[in-house]
Design a protein around this motif. Sequence first.
Motif, PDB file in Angstrom:
ATOM      1  N   CYS A 119       0.835  -1.210   0.000  1.00 35.87           N
ATOM      2  CA  CYS A 119       0.000   0.000   0.000  1.00 35.87           C
ATOM      3  C   CYS A 119       0.865   1.254   0.000  1.00 35.87           C
ATOM      4  O   CYS A 119       0.549   2.233  -0.689  1.00 35.87           O
ATOM      5  N   THR A 130      -6.960   4.051  -5.228  1.00 32.65           N
ATOM      6  CA  THR A 130      -7.549   3.032  -4.366  1.00 32.65           C
ATOM      7  C   THR A 130      -6.971   1.678  -4.732  1.00 32.65           C
ATOM      8  O   THR A 130      -6.536   1.465  -5.857  1.00 32.65           O
ATOM      9  N   LYS A 347     -16.542  -2.351   0.005  1.00 36.98           N
ATOM     10  CA  LYS A 347     -16.127  -1.993   1.365  1.00 36.98           C
ATOM     11  C   LYS A 347     -14.737  -2.519   1.715  1.00 36.98           C
ATOM     12  O   LYS A 347     -14.134  -2.094   2.706  1.00 36.98           O
ATOM     13  N   VAL A 350      -9.279  -0.080  -0.081  1.00 35.17           N
ATOM     14  CA  VAL A 350      -8.708   1.016   0.713  1.00 35.17           C
ATOM     15  C   VAL A 350      -8.474   2.213  -0.199  1.00 35.17           C
ATOM     16  O   VAL A 350      -7.827   2.092  -1.245  1.00 35.17           O
ATOM     17  N   GLN A 354      -7.907   7.299   2.950  1.00 33.17           N
ATOM     18  CA  GLN A 354      -8.004   6.483   4.156  1.00 33.17           C
ATOM     19  C   GLN A 354      -6.614   6.069   4.640  1.00 33.17           C
ATOM     20  O   GLN A 354      -6.335   6.084   5.839  1.00 33.17           O
ATOM     21  N   PHE A 355      -5.747   5.705   3.697  1.00 33.10           N
ATOM     22  CA  PHE A 355      -4.402   5.282   4.068  1.00 33.10           C
ATOM     23  C   PHE A 355      -3.615   6.456   4.652  1.00 33.10           C
ATOM     24  O   PHE A 355      -2.858   6.293   5.612  1.00 33.10           O
ATOM     25  N   ASP A 357      -4.908   8.940   6.271  1.00 30.97           N
ATOM     26  CA  ASP A 357      -5.472   9.288   7.582  1.00 30.97           C
ATOM     27  C   ASP A 357      -5.186   8.231   8.654  1.00 30.97           C
ATOM     28  O   ASP A 357      -4.930   8.577   9.817  1.00 30.97           O
ATOM     29  N   TYR A 358      -5.252   6.962   8.270  1.00 29.57           N
ATOM     30  CA  TYR A 358      -5.181   5.901   9.273  1.00 29.57           C
ATOM     31  C   TYR A 358      -3.933   5.020   9.164  1.00 29.57           C
ATOM     32  O   TYR A 358      -3.666   4.217  10.067  1.00 29.57           O
ATOM     33  N   ARG A 361      -3.191   0.874  10.039  1.00 29.21           N
ATOM     34  CA  ARG A 361      -4.354   0.364  10.781  1.00 29.21           C
ATOM     35  C   ARG A 361      -5.491   0.002   9.839  1.00 29.21           C
ATOM     36  O   ARG A 361      -6.149  -1.038  10.010  1.00 29.21           O
ATOM     37  N   ILE A 362      -5.718   0.823   8.818  1.00 32.46           N
ATOM     38  CA  ILE A 362      -6.806   0.543   7.876  1.00 32.46           C
ATOM     39  C   ILE A 362      -6.478  -0.690   7.035  1.00 32.46           C
ATOM     40  O   ILE A 362      -7.343  -1.484   6.689  1.00 32.46           O
ATOM     41  N   ASN A 365      -7.102  -3.761   9.168  1.00 34.29           N
ATOM     42  CA  ASN A 365      -8.523  -3.991   9.352  1.00 34.29           C
ATOM     43  C   ASN A 365      -9.162  -4.642   8.121  1.00 34.29           C
ATOM     44  O   ASN A 365     -10.046  -5.502   8.251  1.00 34.29           O
ATOM     45  N   LYS A 366      -8.714  -4.249   6.931  1.00 40.20           N
ATOM     46  CA  LYS A 366      -9.379  -4.708   5.700  1.00 40.20           C
ATOM     47  C   LYS A 366      -8.713  -5.907   5.051  1.00 40.20           C
ATOM     48  O   LYS A 366      -9.382  -6.685   4.374  1.00 40.20           O
TER      49      LYS A 366
END
Length: 368
Positions: A119, A130, A347, A350, A354-355, A357-358, A361-362, A365-366
């Motif tokens: 990522c 994305t 959903k 990513v 989002q990457f 910001d988080y 962790r994101i 989670n995914k």
Amino acid sequence: MLFDKPAVVIDNGSYSIKAGFACDNHPVSIFRTLVGRPSYLNGSYGNKYYDVHVGDDAIREIDLDLNHPVVKGSIAHWDDMERVWHHVFYKELKVAPEERGVILACGTNSTIDEKVKCCEVFFETFNAPTMCIQSQSVLAMYGSGTTTGICVDIGHDTTDVAPIFEGKMITYAHINTGLAGSQIENYLEKCLAERNLLNEFKSSIDIENIKKSCLYITKNGAMPIKNYIRNYKLPSGEKIDVSNEAFMAGELIFQPDIVKGEKTSFIPLHEAIVTASLKCDTEIRKQMYESIVPCGGLSMVPGINKRLQVELECSISSPFNILSSSEQYAISWLGGATFAGLSETKKIWVQKKQFEDYGQRIVRNKFF
């Protein structure tokens, strides 16, 4: 389709990269997962300009040090892997990465740290908007038209038997047989060396080509009289008889100890499938047997599915179904193309924001 433009699908194989668009029914490009640099550099890559060759170009050139970025399904050399992905976008697909979503098929053993690093590269270096990372085994199930079953991925340097339930791999039931294409090549090389053929035709014999063109597997493990002869044609036009080697190398997949004449650490393919299924809950085992999906380059060996059918009939009392395909070598890529077009998977993707910001962790989670 989830995007304005079709997503790019990349299957990171240890032997070859398969890349294309989610709107297609076949990869646009398939090339070797190799990076070559001039051998005169002796591994010291300074500030002087030099050409770096990627994929099949690296094989055609001479005096190159070849590097395999993906080893046993995991990314081992990140700088070279980044060059390979750059080659995919700008040379093979000829698209701007910042305009396309990316779905990446990773190895069955891929760790969450590797997914985080992927990522980072795609969002920070390629500026992709994305992306989604899924296991090759999971995507192979999508490529075969189901989400539950047993993926039998017989590749270049790993053979992974992975039970999949509703699109998720049952990690504790995953089995690596220890025997794949590279071990087959080592066996062929050893046999030809014992016949002194490698010394006699050293520059003419291509072990990999022998594996691809001569290897076969019989239904009952008996050497047939009809169509038994396997000849390998040298560039000079001369032929060498590799009948015994071709037969025995194929048997190595199902009878490694007998072929090697000693106790090995290799697990016969059918035994690995049975063991993996027995590790799963009894309630879902029947569903697993309904979709046994062979994939990977070595799954294209003539006769392997028929032999697998016979061996499993002797080992499993329950009904089972082997899903065969003429494109088993690319079924994980096809699954990625299918996956990218499913609205219910939205959903799982990513977004770059989002990457940012988080962070990891994101991803955890995914893509756990």
